[in-house]
Design an enzyme around this catalytic site. Sequence first.
Site, PDB file in Angstrom:
ATOM      1  CE  LYS A   1      -4.220  -1.887   2.039  1.00  0.00           C
ATOM      2  NZ  LYS A   1      -5.225  -1.762   3.117  1.00  0.00           N
TER       3      LYS A   1
ATOM      4  CE  LYS B   1      -8.893  -9.172  -2.141  1.00  0.00           C
ATOM      5  NZ  LYS B   1      -8.412  -8.830  -0.793  1.00  0.00           N
TER       6      LYS B   1
ATOM      7  CE  LYS C   1     -12.681  -1.049  -0.993  1.00  0.00           C
ATOM      8  NZ  LYS C   1     -13.631  -1.328   0.067  1.00  0.00           N
TER       9      LYS C   1
END
Length: 350
Positions: A118, A211, A214
């Site tokens: 991240k 994966k 969003k």
Amino acid sequence: MAFAQRVFSGVQPTGNLHLGNYLGAIVNFVKLQETHNCIYCVVDMHAITQGVEVWGGPAELARSTREVTAAFIAAGIDPKKHIVFNQSQVSGHAELAWIFNCVARVGWLSRMTQFKEKAGKDRENASVGLYDYPVLMAADILLYRATHVPVGEDQKQHLELSRDIAQKFNNDFADSIRSQGFNDGLYFPQPEPLITGPATRVMSLRDGTKKMSKSDASDNSRINLTDDADLIAQKIRKAKTDPEPLPTEEDGLGPRPEADNLVGIYAALAGVSKQAVLKDFGGGQFSSFKNALVELCVAKLSPIAGEMKRLVADPGHVDAILIDGAGRARAIADETMRKTKDIVGFIHQR
């Protein structure tokens, strides 16, 4: 000691919920209601660990929190029998996280792969919250002394950290824990992961090796829980496949990630195994299988989308559910914090 069986899990309110969230988490939340006492949390404190451009600012955070709550209810979670609330309403999450910060080791957090993913290359500019949020996750779970946590594969490492923190707390304060009446020296349980179902990890419709997310730039990569029937049909028919017919045996899905993903989605929505899906569709072309998948997705997801739309149109009702749930969660959390403060040696009002 024997810990009371309790399930805890949370969902971040960032962006639109999609099929991966539903199959990987929410559908299992609904099933677990039948066998466990459940606490389901919209983890809004976790949402703000990344830049405001990710979580969208105050108005978007409030909207997303209500939308996740609406998805829980629309999918079948009963907020009267179980607890549904947003994390920031219960101060014990932050209080226990600080105590756990003093139990956890820097080396443990340095091994967390999700922070590296991240934060990207600019890790020096990442928030302390993003680095530390696995400790907050441990506090989320252990504040309710939860014994089971439904998690995706990508969160198993964080659950292991929760177990390590629980064990070290119990070891560090064993004598004090015993003095509080816990004769075996165990105050926090070591929560177990619950990973169930044939599609716990739903992949992108555009790339079966990634994966479903969003944050993907292409909306065609995912099916949002708010998509209408026409949009669901369009996305599934455009989903990436390969030129070969579907295999007749599950082993044949191994080298074919897009086929494996679509078969897994069908299996999860239908509540059957991948092999059962291949028994019906193996040897056939993707076009006929996609038509069947469209019908199944629309039948399963359209009622949820409709109920979500109804619920979010009444924010006062959704907020009332969260406030009621927070009050019931706080009663459990406050008891945990009273005992924890006694164990650590904090003087506090009783």
